[in-house]
Design a protein around this motif. Sequence first.
Motif, PDB file in Angstrom:
ATOM      1  N   SER A  77      59.998  52.895  71.950  1.00 21.23           N
ATOM      2  CA  SER A  77      59.717  52.559  73.329  1.00 21.23           C
ATOM      3  C   SER A  77      60.709  53.061  74.482  1.00 21.23           C
ATOM      4  O   SER A  77      61.832  53.172  73.710  1.00 21.23           O
ATOM      5  CB  SER A  77      59.596  50.882  73.324  1.00 21.23           C
ATOM      6  OG  SER A  77      60.826  50.185  72.812  1.00 21.23           O
ATOM      7  N   SER A  78      60.353  52.996  75.538  1.00 15.51           N
ATOM      8  CA  SER A  78      61.316  53.447  76.386  1.00 15.51           C
ATOM      9  C   SER A  78      60.844  52.909  77.812  1.00 15.51           C
ATOM     10  O   SER A  78      59.821  52.985  78.050  1.00 15.51           O
ATOM     11  CB  SER A  78      61.556  55.121  76.564  1.00 15.51           C
ATOM     12  OG  SER A  78      62.217  55.451  77.363  1.00 15.51           O
ATOM     13  N   GLU A  79      62.121  52.561  78.451  1.00 13.55           N
ATOM     14  CA  GLU A  79      61.637  52.181  79.966  1.00 13.55           C
ATOM     15  C   GLU A  79      61.212  53.308  80.796  1.00 13.55           C
ATOM     16  O   GLU A  79      60.603  53.298  81.935  1.00 13.55           O
ATOM     17  CB  GLU A  79      62.676  51.443  80.540  1.00 13.55           C
ATOM     18  CG  GLU A  79      62.817  50.124  80.035  1.00 13.55           C
ATOM     19  CD  GLU A  79      64.010  49.299  80.532  1.00 13.55           C
ATOM     20  OE1 GLU A  79      64.532  49.564  81.482  1.00 13.55           O
ATOM     21  OE2 GLU A  79      64.273  48.120  79.995  1.00 13.55           O
ATOM     22  N   ALA A  80      61.505  54.765  80.202  1.00 12.15           N
ATOM     23  CA  ALA A  80      61.177  55.860  81.125  1.00 12.15           C
ATOM     24  C   ALA A  80      59.614  56.207  81.031  1.00 12.15           C
ATOM     25  O   ALA A  80      59.120  56.920  82.048  1.00 12.15           O
ATOM     26  CB  ALA A  80      61.956  56.921  80.514  1.00 12.15           C
ATOM     27  N   ALA A  81      58.811  55.575  80.141  1.00  7.52           N
ATOM     28  CA  ALA A  81      57.433  56.066  79.910  1.00  7.52           C
ATOM     29  C   ALA A  81      56.626  54.788  79.849  1.00  7.52           C
ATOM     30  O   ALA A  81      57.139  53.598  79.254  1.00  7.52           O
ATOM     31  CB  ALA A  81      57.395  56.978  78.824  1.00  7.52           C
ATOM     32  N   GLY A  82      55.416  54.759  80.187  1.00  2.00           N
ATOM     33  CA  GLY A  82      54.470  53.856  79.959  1.00  2.00           C
ATOM     34  C   GLY A  82      54.110  53.623  78.463  1.00  2.00           C
ATOM     35  O   GLY A  82      53.913  52.632  77.931  1.00  2.00           O
TER      36      GLY A  82
END
Length: 161
Positions: A77-82
């Motif tokens: 997961s990453s806050e940079a991508a949905g």
Amino acid sequence: MRRPATAAPFVIGTVLAGTLLLTGCGGSASGSESGSGGAELSVNSSYMPQPVSDSMAAGFLTIVNKGDAKDELTSVSSEAAGDVTVHETVGGAMRQVDRLAVPAHGRLVFRSGGNHLMFDELKRKPEKGQTVTVDLHFAKSGDLRVEMPVKSATYNPATGH
């Protein structure tokens, strides 16, 4: 001599801040499964080529397991991508998978033309020189947070350019 109870959060906060600072250097992270004989995971050689698309990017890294037990990468997961998905490439064909094994005393390598991460629905287009925070989730070990540096779109890790 006993320390006051209020010292523990300060010490823990200082250690965590130091760990996060070191994690940001060189695009690597480490962690381990609690108990002996488990997986001992670390990450190195992480990077994201500057995406040419406003909505999609790829990511590459190496997960090293120095422990006696295998583990599995189950999600990213990453806050940079949905959405961040894990892909493997076998015989030239790419397919999304729900997990990949990290063998005991082995490596799981993500590289151009092979296993890779796909970042979909980018919230902003990462630019060269920035970093993207990625959380790797494992079946047995704790999560690893990686600061993935954004390199040029034509970056080649073999040459460093």
